[in-house]
Every structure is written in C-alpha cells, then in structure tokens.
Design a protein around this motif. Structure first.
Motif, short mmCIF file in Angstrom:
data_model
loop_
_atom_site.label_atom_id
_atom_site.label_comp_id
_atom_site.label_asym_id
_atom_site.label_seq_id
_atom_site.Cartn_x
_atom_site.Cartn_y
_atom_site.Cartn_z
N LEU A 1 -4.10 1.06 7.94
CA LEU A 1 -3.06 1.35 6.95
C LEU A 1 -1.66 1.34 7.56
O LEU A 1 -0.69 1.00 6.89
CB LEU A 1 -3.30 2.71 6.29
N ALA B 1 0.48 4.95 0.23
CA ALA B 1 -0.54 5.95 0.57
C ALA B 1 0.11 7.29 0.90
O ALA B 1 1.01 7.36 1.73
CB ALA B 1 -1.37 5.48 1.75
N ILE C 1 0.86 -1.17 0.00
CA ILE C 1 0.00 0.00 0.00
C ILE C 1 0.90 1.23 0.00
O ILE C 1 1.71 1.41 0.90
CB ILE C 1 -0.93 0.02 1.24
N LEU D 1 -3.87 6.97 -2.94
CA LEU D 1 -3.46 5.69 -2.40
C LEU D 1 -3.35 4.72 -3.57
O LEU D 1 -4.24 4.69 -4.42
CB LEU D 1 -4.49 5.19 -1.39
#
Length: 85
Positions: free
Chosen positions: A49, A7, A5, A16
């Motif tokens: 996250l 972001a 991820i 993101l």
C-alpha cells in the motif's frame, strides 16, 4: 484506467477506498470487517500500500478488487458493496 488508494488504517474504524483517478469516483470500499478479514488471511500487504512502484500498486489494486468481488458474491453477506470497473 488508473486508480488511487485512499486508506485510513490507523483509525478506530479503518477503511480503504479505491478511487478512479480522473473522476474521483469511489469504485470500491473496504471497511473494518473486510480489512480484518484480509489481514487475517495475510492478504493485506501494508508495504504494498505504501509502495511507489507502479507494478506493485497495480497488483494491490487488482487483489483488492478481486477480494471485493468475492465478498460481494457470498450469499450470506447482506452488506452492499459498490464495485465498478
């Protein structure tokens, strides 16, 4: 498959991305409008996250993919989304 991820949420125009870990290929992109929609729905978990727990991250990625698919299927949405599995 494993994903990363990427972001950038604290920028003037946040985004993101979900990247394939081995190839670096971008599998999904959520830009400012989509991120605001996720936040408004309560579906963007910032703690998730930043988690280091594999099961938490797996669930976050799964939910982000599902959101991207649902958004791409909307008939009134003309933004093209790249979604691959």
């Amino acid at each position: 498959m494993t994903y990363l991820i990427d972001a950038w949420l604290d920028r003037p125009h946040p985004y993101l991305r979900i990247l394939h870990r081995e190839t670096g290929e971008v599998c999904a992109v959520l830009e400012e409008e989509a991120l605001h929609e996720l936040q408004d729905q309560g579906d963007l978990d910032l703690n998730g996250l930043s988690s280091s727990e594999p099961m938490v991250l797996k669930e976050v990625v799964r939910n982000l993919f599902l959101f991207c698919y649902a958004r791409a299927l909307r008939p009134s949405h003309d933004v093209h989304h790249k979604i691959e599995i």
